[in-house]
Scaffold this motif. Structure first.
Motif, short mmCIF file in Angstrom:
data_model
loop_
_atom_site.label_atom_id
_atom_site.label_comp_id
_atom_site.label_asym_id
_atom_site.label_seq_id
_atom_site.Cartn_x
_atom_site.Cartn_y
_atom_site.Cartn_z
N ILE A 172 -49.57 -77.54 56.91
CA ILE A 172 -48.73 -77.65 58.11
C ILE A 172 -47.32 -77.16 57.83
N VAL A 173 -46.76 -77.57 56.68
CA VAL A 173 -45.41 -77.13 56.32
C VAL A 173 -45.38 -75.61 56.16
N THR A 174 -46.46 -75.05 55.62
CA THR A 174 -46.52 -73.60 55.43
C THR A 174 -46.70 -72.87 56.77
N LEU A 175 -47.59 -73.37 57.61
CA LEU A 175 -47.86 -72.73 58.90
C LEU A 175 -46.63 -72.74 59.82
N THR A 176 -45.83 -73.79 59.72
CA THR A 176 -44.63 -73.87 60.56
C THR A 176 -43.44 -73.16 59.92
N THR A 177 -43.65 -72.56 58.74
CA THR A 177 -42.61 -71.82 57.99
C THR A 177 -41.44 -72.71 57.59
N VAL A 178 -41.67 -74.02 57.53
CA VAL A 178 -40.60 -74.92 57.07
C VAL A 178 -40.42 -74.79 55.57
N GLY A 179 -41.53 -74.89 54.84
CA GLY A 179 -41.49 -74.67 53.40
C GLY A 179 -40.61 -75.63 52.62
N TYR A 180 -40.94 -76.92 52.63
CA TYR A 180 -40.16 -77.90 51.87
C TYR A 180 -40.24 -77.66 50.35
N GLY A 181 -41.41 -77.21 49.89
CA GLY A 181 -41.58 -76.99 48.46
C GLY A 181 -41.95 -78.23 47.69
N ASP A 182 -42.20 -79.34 48.39
CA ASP A 182 -42.57 -80.58 47.69
C ASP A 182 -44.00 -80.54 47.19
N LEU A 183 -44.87 -79.77 47.87
CA LEU A 183 -46.25 -79.61 47.46
C LEU A 183 -46.57 -78.12 47.38
N TYR A 184 -47.37 -77.76 46.33
CA TYR A 184 -47.75 -76.35 46.17
C TYR A 184 -48.95 -76.27 45.23
N PRO A 185 -49.79 -75.24 45.39
CA PRO A 185 -50.97 -75.10 44.52
C PRO A 185 -50.57 -74.57 43.15
N VAL A 186 -51.34 -75.00 42.12
CA VAL A 186 -51.04 -74.56 40.75
C VAL A 186 -52.22 -73.83 40.12
N THR A 187 -53.43 -74.00 40.62
CA THR A 187 -54.60 -73.32 40.06
C THR A 187 -54.70 -71.91 40.65
N PRO A 188 -55.34 -71.00 39.92
CA PRO A 188 -55.48 -69.63 40.44
C PRO A 188 -56.22 -69.58 41.79
N MET A 189 -57.32 -70.31 41.91
CA MET A 189 -58.06 -70.32 43.17
C MET A 189 -57.27 -71.03 44.27
N GLY A 190 -56.54 -72.06 43.87
CA GLY A 190 -55.71 -72.77 44.84
C GLY A 190 -54.61 -71.87 45.38
N LYS A 191 -54.04 -71.04 44.48
CA LYS A 191 -52.99 -70.12 44.91
C LYS A 191 -53.54 -69.06 45.87
N ILE A 192 -54.80 -68.64 45.62
CA ILE A 192 -55.42 -67.65 46.52
C ILE A 192 -55.61 -68.25 47.91
N VAL A 193 -56.09 -69.50 47.93
CA VAL A 193 -56.26 -70.18 49.22
C VAL A 193 -54.90 -70.38 49.89
N GLY A 194 -53.89 -70.76 49.08
CA GLY A 194 -52.54 -70.94 49.61
C GLY A 194 -51.99 -69.64 50.19
N LEU A 195 -52.32 -68.52 49.52
CA LEU A 195 -51.87 -67.22 50.01
C LEU A 195 -52.52 -66.91 51.37
N LEU A 196 -53.79 -67.26 51.51
CA LEU A 196 -54.48 -67.07 52.80
C LEU A 196 -53.80 -67.88 53.90
N ILE A 197 -53.39 -69.11 53.55
CA ILE A 197 -52.71 -69.96 54.53
C ILE A 197 -51.37 -69.35 54.92
N ILE A 198 -50.64 -68.81 53.92
CA ILE A 198 -49.33 -68.20 54.18
C ILE A 198 -49.47 -66.98 55.11
N ILE A 199 -50.45 -66.11 54.79
CA ILE A 199 -50.65 -64.90 55.59
C ILE A 199 -51.09 -65.26 57.02
N SER A 200 -52.03 -66.21 57.10
CA SER A 200 -52.53 -66.58 58.44
C SER A 200 -51.47 -67.29 59.28
N SER A 201 -50.50 -67.91 58.60
CA SER A 201 -49.45 -68.63 59.33
C SER A 201 -48.64 -67.67 60.22
#
Length: 341
Positions: free
Chosen positions: A44-73
């Motif tokens: 939600i924080v990513t989709l709304t472009t708020v980007g608090y930075g309190d939570l973020y993925p650290v695994t390679p696959m998690g980062k790929i999923v996170g990237l998909l969320i960022i692009i789709s946002s």
């Protein structure tokens, strides 16, 4: 229906992606996304472009999923903003076209528009009254709005054969309806159909063919004005008594300045001191107090152009005056009613 199916599918995909992110991150060393709710918050924080930075993925696959969320946002945010703007634009367009209606009361409704109607509307607005105009083209709507930028003028864009749409101009609470169509036959048929739905309305119409005046009256039109007849009388008056014609034209036009004069009418209410007084006595008092001239009376007997001196003026009668614009406010205060009401 299709739109809601797409929304449902998008939500399903969204929750699947969040679940996958939770799966990759929940048991990873150093991860701060430990649960589905954490992953949901991050998305939600990513989709709304708020980007608090309190939570973020650290695994390679998690980062790929996170990237998909960022692009789709980007697409999701653009879609949401686009939908909101479309709704706002749709609302404003409907408002501009009169879709939401008006709460005018004791106003005048004009159906149809042309140069003659423009002159009539101008006179009504000059007298401080409210008017609602129904037109069947956006060009006419835009033209009227550009001419009459006032809160006293409401314009409805509608098919004039859609009689239900006239509720939006509060037609049942209007003082009178002026039918201003281009063809006499069209006007007559229109009034007959409209009277079936709104039988208690007061109708005014113009006709090009003076011989149709009686036909219009038989159809239930309260006042019929043959345009050629009125014009010819005024022209003839200008020919042999131009000063009288000039004065007449001035009187039937709403005064725009304090020095101009026009014909007005005021209702006698119970509390007015003129109630139950003789006409001649009122005539002199009006002249002395306001420098206005009483020229007639409207009573249960109809229009009395020159009442007898001892004619008793009663509550509910209308006194017809010639007065200058500068005393209009004084007259309205004295009679306790607005001109014409």
């Amino acid at each position: 229906m299709k739109k809601w199916i797409y929304v449902f599918l998008a939500l399903v995909i969204y929750f699947i992606v969040v679940s996958v992110l939770t799966l990759f991150e929940s048991n990873a060393d150093g991860s701060n996304i430990k649960s589905f709710s954490d992953a949901l918050w991050y998305s939600i924080v990513t989709l709304t472009t708020v980007g608090y930075g309190d939570l973020y993925p650290v695994t390679p696959m998690g980062k790929i999923v996170g990237l998909l969320i960022i692009i789709s946002s980007v697409g999701v945010l653009g879609y949401v903003i686009g939908e909101i703007m479309a709704k706002i634009n749709d609302y404003m367009e409907k408002k501009n076209q009169g879709y939401w209606g008006t709460d005018f009361t004791d106003h005048y409704v004009m159906i149809g528009w042309n140069e003659f109607g423009r002159s009539v509307a101008q006179q009504i607005l000059n007298s401080g009254k409210k008017i609602a105009i129904v037109v069947d083209s956006k060009e006419k709507l835009d033209l009227i709005k550009s001419i009459f930028e006032t809160d006293n003028c409401f314009v409805l864009y509608s098919d004039i054969q859609n009689y239900d749409s006239f509720k939006k101009v509060n037609i049942e609470k209007a003082k009178s309806i002026f039918v201003n169509l281009s063809d006499d036959t069209e006007t007559l048929v229109f009034i007959l159909n409209l009277k079936k739905k709104y039988s208690n309305l007061s109708f005014i119409a113009t006709c090009k063919n003076a011989s149709l005046k009686d036909t219009f009256m038989s159809a239930g039109v309260n006042y019929v004005v043959p345009q050629s007849e009125v014009a010819s009388r005024l022209v003839a008056s200008y020919i042999f008594e131009p000063q009288v014609a000039e004065y007449t034209e001035d009187l039937i036009t709403t005064s725009k300045s304090d020095l101009e004069s026009d014909i007005q009418q005021y209702r006698i209410i119970d509390s007015n001191e003129f109630a139950n007084k003789e006409y001649l006595e009122i005539f002199y008092e009006i002249k002395q107090r306001f420098n206005a001239v009483a020229i007639g009376l409207v009573s249960g007997q109809g229009l009395l152009k020159n009442p007898d001196n001892d004619h008793l003026v009663k509550s509910g009668d209308y006194l017809i005056l010639i007065s200058a614009g500068k005393v209009k406010s004084e007259l309205e205060k004295f009679f306790g009613v607005l001109e014409g009401q």
